[in-house]
Design an enzyme around this catalytic site. Structure first.
Site, short mmCIF file in Angstrom:
data_model
loop_
_atom_site.label_atom_id
_atom_site.label_comp_id
_atom_site.label_asym_id
_atom_site.label_seq_id
_atom_site.Cartn_x
_atom_site.Cartn_y
_atom_site.Cartn_z
N LYS B 76 0.86 -1.18 0.00
CA LYS B 76 0.00 0.00 0.00
C LYS B 76 0.89 1.23 0.00
CE LYS B 76 -3.91 2.05 2.54
NZ LYS B 76 -4.85 1.89 3.67
N SER B 151 -9.76 2.03 2.79
CA SER B 151 -8.87 2.78 1.95
C SER B 151 -7.84 1.91 1.20
CB SER B 151 -8.11 3.80 2.80
OG SER B 151 -7.25 3.14 3.70
N SER B 175 -10.09 -0.30 6.96
CA SER B 175 -9.46 -0.15 5.64
C SER B 175 -8.76 -1.38 5.09
CB SER B 175 -8.47 1.01 5.66
OG SER B 175 -9.15 2.22 5.67
#
Lengths: 95, 486
Positions: B76, B151, B175
């Site tokens: 990420k 997210s 997330s």
């Protein structure tokens, strides 16, 4: 409690975010809808409840005060927008 | 090879079916070919990946390979990677190349993993749809008109689209678990402090926790093993010993006590999702588990409490983006205040600005007690509810989300409707507990996630429970039908 235009301008100033005149109504509306959501807390009694800052109520660990990191100034300043002789450059603050 | 899990790829590399270099090149080609559709990557790190793959193959030839050597991963884009841009999904960090690696990146590098690139995400991890990214929205591989969740949306979509077998994610309010559910993959949010936060760009420091996103619980165990553990560079990282997660995967579930919180099965959730979750729970009963209803009575308060505390921490954390030391800087500032204000106005997107302003307001003079302190008290109330429930049961099971993947743009105009998406995931972050999302079927053609919640540091139990389910069901092996070739 509902925020008005001047509240939003004050909050934006405290947060050091420039907002354009035409953006103020939109922020006022969305911040007010978020505040309506979070105001739901006010109806719940929390008298005598100890606030929780850390999920396991941990306290800060201390370590021996030893030098462990070498100086990496050049490497760390490589991603800075403006540097000179090892210093970060900003607009003139003191006349 | 695109459909193989990490564990299967590890065996294939050991057998010599293909080399890490061949695998890496094939995946990089596939990403370049297919990711124009999904937009799940922000940056591809081809050069570094090929070097890492060659080094891994050399280690293997020398007989020094371990379980993760030569296996591909993507991070990420909020985990700092030395020499590869780390944007955090923001214009603010569009030009930022970190001078150091996040601890978890460093550990996975040391384990011999190959970093293919950095995945798309909501800006500064603030969002539940990946639509707030400066680099554009990500498309859900199951239906490209729909969001992948957020997210960690890019991390979830990349695994679902078989672009990479595993990714890292971070979970501040759901997330990891929510996008894992919406994309039909396995996503583990460990206990707060289980994995070091060093080099993970901070959103809300008392909530943020990294975790693995994979195709199976078995793979999540492999990755967590390498990621978890004490770190002198993060004083909030736990010093608890890390158990052998793979060793307990096959423990029997006979006698397992499952709690079903009635508040998570109430009206307001898609009936098909509740049905899939109930079907999954009956599988556990067949495996010898017992089920009882429990109550988490203050679940509704988790959203308002979170949306005070997380923005308050964010307003403080994000004050570091001032145009002085790194990241975006506005052109020709006339004084220091102008530098700060225009840099931040230009560098942050609307959702980040909203949360900074909410947090600033909640912490401002005269409002601290009414908002911040009050929310911290509610945080304890919610935690106590979980502690009481987990005295009676071993794990709690629930849906991950109230609805399956929604359409791009559907919830974009109203921040509050987006916040409601996190109702079943947020309270865990308030309490700091671990949770895992695993696929348990479909609602229409869209994946549904089952959430399994455990006690502090019970990741081994969660992985065991999830793995046993994945031994008797095949939901986790399903791939989107319309994936392009391969």
């Amino acid at each position: 409690m509902s925020l008005d235009r001047s509240d939003v301008e004050r909050i934006a100033h405290l947060a050091r975010i420039a907002i354009d005149e035409h953006e103020v109504p939109e922020y006022t509306e969305s911040l007010n809808s978020i505040l309506t959501l979070i105001d739901q807390l006010q109806s719940t009694s929390t008298e005598g409840v100890e606030p929780l800052a850390h999920p396991m109520d941990a306290v800060q660990r201390l370590r021996v005060d030893e030098v462990t990191e070498p100086n990496q100034r050049e490497q760390l300043q490589a991603c800075a927008p403006a540097v000179e002789e090892g210093l970060f450059l900003v607009p003139k603050v003191i006349e | 090879m695109f459909n193989l899990t990490l564990s299967e790829l590890s065996q294939a590399l050991s057998r010599g079916d293909f080399s890490s270099l061949e695998l890496t090149q094939a995946l990089l080609d596939r990403i370049q070919r297919l990711d124009t559709t999904y937009n799940s990557f922000i940056t591809l790190s081809e050069e570094q990946a090929l070097e890492q793959a060659k080094a891994a193959d050399a280690l293997r030839a020398a007989g020094k390979a371990t379980a993760l050597t030569g296996l591909p991963i993507a991070h990420k884009d909020l985990f700092c990677t030395q020499g590869i841009r780390t944007s955090c999904g923001s214009k603010m960090l569009d030009n930022f190349v970190s001078p150091y690696n996040a601890t978890l990146v460093e550990r996975l590098n040391q384990a011999g993993m190959v970093t293919l690139g950095k995945t798309n995400m909501d800006e500064f991890a603030m969002g539940s749809s990946n639509e707030s990214s400066y680099y554009g929205s990500v498309k859900n591989p199951w239906d490209t008109d729909r969001v992948p969740g957020g997210s960690s949306g890019g991390s979830a979509a990349a695994v679902a689209a078989r672009l990479v077998p595993a990714t890292t994610g971070s979970d501040t309010g759901g997330s990891i678990r929510q996008p894992a559910a919406l994309c039909g993959i396995t996503g583990l949010k460990p206990t707060y402090g289980r994995i070091s936060r060093y080099g993970m760009i901070a959103y809300a420091s008392s909530f943020d926790q990294a975790g693995p996103m994979t195709r199976s619980a078995e793979d999540a165990a492999l990755l967590l093993q390498a990621m978890a553990g004490e770190d002198p560079l993060d004083s909030t990282c736990s010093t608890q010993a890390v158990p052998d997660y793979s060793a307990t995967l096959n423990d029997s579930l006979a006698g397992l006590r499952i709690g079903l919180p009635k508040e998570y099965f109430a009206e307001g959730t898609d009936p098909q999702i509740l049905q899939r979750v109930r079907e999954a729970i009956s599988e556990f009963e067949k495996l010898g588990a017992s089920v009882k209803e429990i109550s988490l009575p203050n679940t509704q308060l988790s959203i308002p409490a979170y949306y005070i505390l997380a923005p308050a921490e964010a307003s403080s954390n994000l004050s570091r983006f001032d145009g002085v030391r790194y990241g975006h800087r506005c052109a020709s500032p006339k004084d220091l205040e102008d530098l700060y204000k225009r840099t931040r106005a230009e560098g942050f997107g609307p959702e980040v600005k909203r949360r900074i302003m909410v947090g600033t307001y909640a912490l401002s003079e005269g409002f601290y007690d009414a908002y911040y302190r009050k929310a911290q008290q509610i945080r304890r109330v919610i935690q106590q509810d979980f502690v009481a429930a987990l005295n009676e049961v071993d794990v709690i099971m629930a849906p991950v989300t109230p609805c399956s993947a929604f359409r791009l743009g559907e919830k974009n105009s109203d921040p509050v409707s987006m916040y409601m998406e996190d109702i079943f995931t947020l309270s865990l972050n308030l309490a700091g507990l671990p949770g895992i999302s695993i696929p348990c079927g479909f609602a229409d053609h869209l994946p549904v996630g089952l959430q399994i919640i455990g006690n502090y540091f019970a990741e081994g139990k969660l992985l065991n429970v999830a793995h046993q389910y994945q031994q008797v069901t095949a939901w986790h092996t399903q791939a989107p039908a319309n994936l392009s070739e391969g």
